[in-house]
Design a protein around this motif. Sequence first.
Motif, PDB file in Angstrom:
ATOM      1  N   ALA A 171     124.639  35.398  79.223  1.00  0.00           N
ATOM      2  CA  ALA A 171     124.414  36.843  79.119  1.00  0.00           C
ATOM      3  C   ALA A 171     125.182  37.400  77.930  1.00  0.00           C
ATOM      4  N   ILE A 172     124.505  38.188  77.126  1.00  0.00           N
ATOM      5  CA  ILE A 172     125.113  38.748  75.923  1.00  0.00           C
ATOM      6  C   ILE A 172     124.885  40.255  75.914  1.00  0.00           C
ATOM      7  N   VAL A 173     125.877  41.001  75.449  1.00  0.00           N
ATOM      8  CA  VAL A 173     125.682  42.419  75.207  1.00  0.00           C
ATOM      9  C   VAL A 173     125.643  42.603  73.695  1.00  0.00           C
ATOM     10  N   ASN A 211     107.156  41.087  93.109  1.00  0.00           N
ATOM     11  CA  ASN A 211     106.394  39.936  93.569  1.00  0.00           C
ATOM     12  C   ASN A 211     106.928  38.613  93.035  1.00  0.00           C
ATOM     13  N   ASP A 212     107.914  38.696  92.177  1.00  0.00           N
ATOM     14  CA  ASP A 212     108.480  37.487  91.573  1.00  0.00           C
ATOM     15  C   ASP A 212     109.977  37.767  91.404  1.00  0.00           C
ATOM     16  N   PRO A 213     110.719  37.780  92.519  1.00  0.00           N
ATOM     17  CA  PRO A 213     112.096  38.299  92.504  1.00  0.00           C
ATOM     18  C   PRO A 213     113.018  37.561  91.530  1.00  0.00           C
ATOM     19  N   LEU A 214     112.714  36.304  91.218  1.00  0.00           N
ATOM     20  CA  LEU A 214     113.582  35.601  90.267  1.00  0.00           C
ATOM     21  C   LEU A 214     113.017  35.659  88.851  1.00  0.00           C
ATOM     22  N   LEU A 215     111.950  36.406  88.671  1.00  0.00           N
ATOM     23  CA  LEU A 215     111.306  36.565  87.369  1.00  0.00           C
ATOM     24  C   LEU A 215     111.119  35.213  86.680  1.00  0.00           C
ATOM     25  N   GLU A 216     110.538  34.296  87.452  1.00  0.00           N
ATOM     26  CA  GLU A 216     110.410  32.906  87.017  1.00  0.00           C
ATOM     27  C   GLU A 216     109.618  32.725  85.732  1.00  0.00           C
ATOM     28  N   ARG A 217     108.743  33.676  85.436  1.00  0.00           N
ATOM     29  CA  ARG A 217     107.890  33.438  84.272  1.00  0.00           C
ATOM     30  C   ARG A 217     108.608  33.702  82.954  1.00  0.00           C
ATOM     31  N   TYR A 218     109.839  34.189  83.024  1.00  0.00           N
ATOM     32  CA  TYR A 218     110.569  34.489  81.793  1.00  0.00           C
ATOM     33  C   TYR A 218     111.697  33.497  81.545  1.00  0.00           C
ATOM     34  N   SER A 219     111.872  33.135  80.278  1.00  0.00           N
ATOM     35  CA  SER A 219     113.012  32.287  79.917  1.00  0.00           C
ATOM     36  C   SER A 219     114.176  33.151  79.454  1.00  0.00           C
ATOM     37  N   GLY A 228     122.117  39.611  89.621  1.00  0.00           N
ATOM     38  CA  GLY A 228     121.968  38.633  90.693  1.00  0.00           C
ATOM     39  C   GLY A 228     121.093  37.455  90.273  1.00  0.00           C
ATOM     40  N   VAL A 229     120.029  37.724  89.548  1.00  0.00           N
ATOM     41  CA  VAL A 229     119.088  36.659  89.170  1.00  0.00           C
ATOM     42  C   VAL A 229     119.764  35.645  88.244  1.00  0.00           C
ATOM     43  N   VAL A 230     120.562  36.156  87.319  1.00  0.00           N
ATOM     44  CA  VAL A 230     121.231  35.272  86.365  1.00  0.00           C
ATOM     45  C   VAL A 230     122.129  34.264  87.099  1.00  0.00           C
ATOM     46  N   LYS A 231     122.730  34.709  88.187  1.00  0.00           N
ATOM     47  CA  LYS A 231     123.572  33.788  88.960  1.00  0.00           C
ATOM     48  C   LYS A 231     122.740  32.703  89.622  1.00  0.00           C
ATOM     49  N   LYS A 232     121.519  33.067  90.000  1.00  0.00           N
ATOM     50  CA  LYS A 232     120.680  32.091  90.704  1.00  0.00           C
ATOM     51  C   LYS A 232     119.893  31.205  89.756  1.00  0.00           C
ATOM     52  N   ARG A 233     119.650  31.690  88.528  1.00  0.00           N
ATOM     53  CA  ARG A 233     118.842  30.893  87.595  1.00  0.00           C
ATOM     54  C   ARG A 233     119.652  30.581  86.349  1.00  0.00           C
ATOM     55  N   SER A 234     120.181  29.377  86.289  1.00  0.00           N
ATOM     56  CA  SER A 234     121.032  29.039  85.138  1.00  0.00           C
ATOM     57  C   SER A 234     120.206  28.939  83.855  1.00  0.00           C
ATOM     58  N   ASP A 235     118.879  28.797  83.997  1.00  0.00           N
ATOM     59  CA  ASP A 235     118.039  28.666  82.804  1.00  0.00           C
ATOM     60  C   ASP A 235     117.627  30.014  82.223  1.00  0.00           C
ATOM     61  N   LEU A 236     117.960  31.095  82.906  1.00  0.00           N
ATOM     62  CA  LEU A 236     117.545  32.410  82.412  1.00  0.00           C
ATOM     63  C   LEU A 236     118.637  33.020  81.551  1.00  0.00           C
ATOM     64  N   LYS A 237     118.243  33.479  80.370  1.00  0.00           N
ATOM     65  CA  LYS A 237     119.218  34.178  79.530  1.00  0.00           C
ATOM     66  C   LYS A 237     118.916  35.658  79.530  1.00  0.00           C
TER      67      LYS A 237
END
Length: 767
Positions: free
Chosen positions: A94-96, A186-194, A217-226
């Motif tokens: 995560a970057i600001v 409908n896609d709580p982890l926003l799986e379609r995005y990298s 919360g999603v970033v904690k669950k998906r290590s592949d999501l930036k």
Amino acid sequence: MSKASKENPYLAHLPADQRYTGSSTPPTVKEPLYGFLPRRVKGEQVRPVLEGDVNPFTKKQHSNAYKKILEARKMLPVYAQMDDFYKMFTENQAIVMVGETGSGKTTQIPQFVAYSDLPHTKGKMIACTQPRRVAAMSVAKRVADEMDVQLGKHVGYSIRFEDMTEPGTTFLKYMTDGMLLREAMNDPLLERYSTIILDEAHERTLATDILMGLLKGVVKKRSDLKLIVMSATLDAVKFQKYFGNVSSSGNSGPAPLFKVPGRTHPVEVFYTQEPEPDYVEAAIRTVLMIHRAEDPGDVLVFLTGEEEIEDSCRKIKLEADDLINQDPDSVGPLVCIPLYSSLPPQQQQRIFDPPPSARSESGPPGRKVIVSTNIAETSLTIDGIVYVVDPGFSKQKVYNPRIRVESLLVSPISKASAQQRAGRAGRTRPGKCFRLYTEKDFMTELEEQTHPEILRSNLANTVLELVKLGIKDLVHFDYVDAPAPETLMRALELLNYLAALDDSGELTELGRIMAEFPLDPQMAKMLIVSPEFKCSNEILTIVAMLSVPNVFIRPNNQRKEADAAKAMLSVPDGDHLTLLNVYNSYKQNMHDKNWAWSNYLSARALAQADNVRLQLERIMERFGIELSTTEDERKFYENVRKTLVCGFFMQVAHKEGEKGSYLTVKDNQVVALHPSCGLETQPEWVLFNEFALTTRPYLRTVTDVKPEWHVLLEYAADYYDLKTFPDGETKRALTRVQNKRLGKIVRADEPRNGTDERSKKKRKKNN
Ligand SMILES: Nc1ncnc2c1ncn2[C@@H]1O[C@H](COP(=O)(O)OP(=O)(O)O)[C@@H](O)[C@H]1O
Ligand SMILES: [Mg+2]
């Protein structure tokens, strides 16, 4: 055989290493992204590809336009920081990011990310959110041009009711923050995005704020999501802290900050000596002063809304033409371009046109004047602006939970906003900002920051979305700034009255379907119950018409004609019915291109309504909501009005006295019908779509309703439980209706030959 002879002459346009077609060695047409390891990419790999001849995404030759734009892109401050960016992006989840408006954040960073994520190879996408529809559309178009692809293919946008993407092809998607929030349902982890980029985070819109909470919360669950949070102001510490310690890799401390050093020029700020009584008039006067007296350079004027902007553009143009006629040798040509969100995209694009050229070689140069809403504050960067005129106002949403009224009000801007506005003047060279208020007012009257939208909005929609997302504890959700408990309570209460939530706050089946509609809950409710009244076709039309910009056009110099045209289409029982009638007439006259124009209607808004209707119809079909129209013509309008009540029973007002003032039910606000209202009489009860605070409180888009239908008392029994009403005329009137109804029920139970004198009398009176 010489090497040259193996070169295919038909490939002469390709670089030398790709021309070779000899059979002894395999063709070496190099894949431009050869050697790119996802998320390990470096600037030194990307730059040659950008400079290369072949577009890595389409495999086509780069056009000349591409090369020309690339030269301009290379001048942007973020371009110089490509290496640093890739380093930080590779190392962090995560970057600001902060950077001056115009430094290239919105257009360049998502492209940088694309070269590192390589989403097209993995079936993923990059999302870049924008608070404003206009910005999402405009920036997507620009980036499609920059990447030399067709808008809607590799690069697209998605805004409510308009999806300009191609599934499977689009890998860079600009979208409104509200759309991403809806997708999360409908896609709580926003799986379609990298990678997800939340842009314009400093705006603190409701949807961006909620997305920040969700994504944490999603970033904690998906290590592949930036995640990248981008902002135009230096208020980044708050975001850094908020996103600190979130990454799944266990990084500690605040999120890293990527700072794009601005390349701004000094801006001289001028204040007025005295407060201006009429800021629009003062703004026009200032523009003309600049045009007459200042050096070449374009002007940006901030006003608050469409009507004000169109009006000012007309006046500026007229006066500028006068000036030129008087003094053609010293005053150059002027174009005045409006910019606001409901403007068609092609017209928005005009802000990027060059200023008009001088009339003769030695004549004074032309000047471009842009009159814009807040859009131009940070969302869209316009080059060439040297002068800014800032009257100090913008339209802002305010919500008063006590009386349940949300309004757009012209309000003073904050100091942060004023600074952003001034900054627009220093993009190209030193500039000037004319503030149409006193320095004292700036120091003492303006707030430091604009309050986040979550603190001044009706949250009904948001709460429904959050509950749908499975967030039960709304009070302890990780808000960047928590909303007022009273506002949350109001939202829960509304959803409960609408039966979207049950008494324990759980989503009902009805609520589940309501959440699927990209509409306010009241409208969704109306659509869902409309088949019970055999008018879903009509309600669908009304909802579509209420979801697009105003279809009625009322030019200042043709008000009478416009009003007469509107009267021809008006239905005396209600503005909602008028909207229905306008749409139906539009459909009947589709063959006549001039129909809308000659009836003072916006053809564009009508076409939009048609499109919205179609999309809502699809959602209805998906949930098996029947499309029906009553066959009983006498019931046609009445059924529609009854259905309106099922959604908007909390937006009803009762006439008090004979002076035409109304009192809103339960909230007891004194209001009047807006002059645009087309009702023939002043009925005892009205249902309204909008409570507008202008010079005084008005009800807009109003329909005559009757408690005698008992829809209020049956479909909204909880809300209309008379025990919960304050004493007053409204309660007495409702009690009369209630008693009559109970009387009827009692009477129906009585033996036929009953001799109750009172009820006989009553019956007589009724006849
Ligand atoms: N639609 C457009 N037409 C022409 N130039 C544009 C357009 N959109 C952006 N630009 C150019 O890109 C530059 C960077 O804009 P942008 O990426 O939006 O900056 P930021 O997000 O940092 O404010 C602008 O200054 C302008 O030169
Ligand atoms: Mg930007």
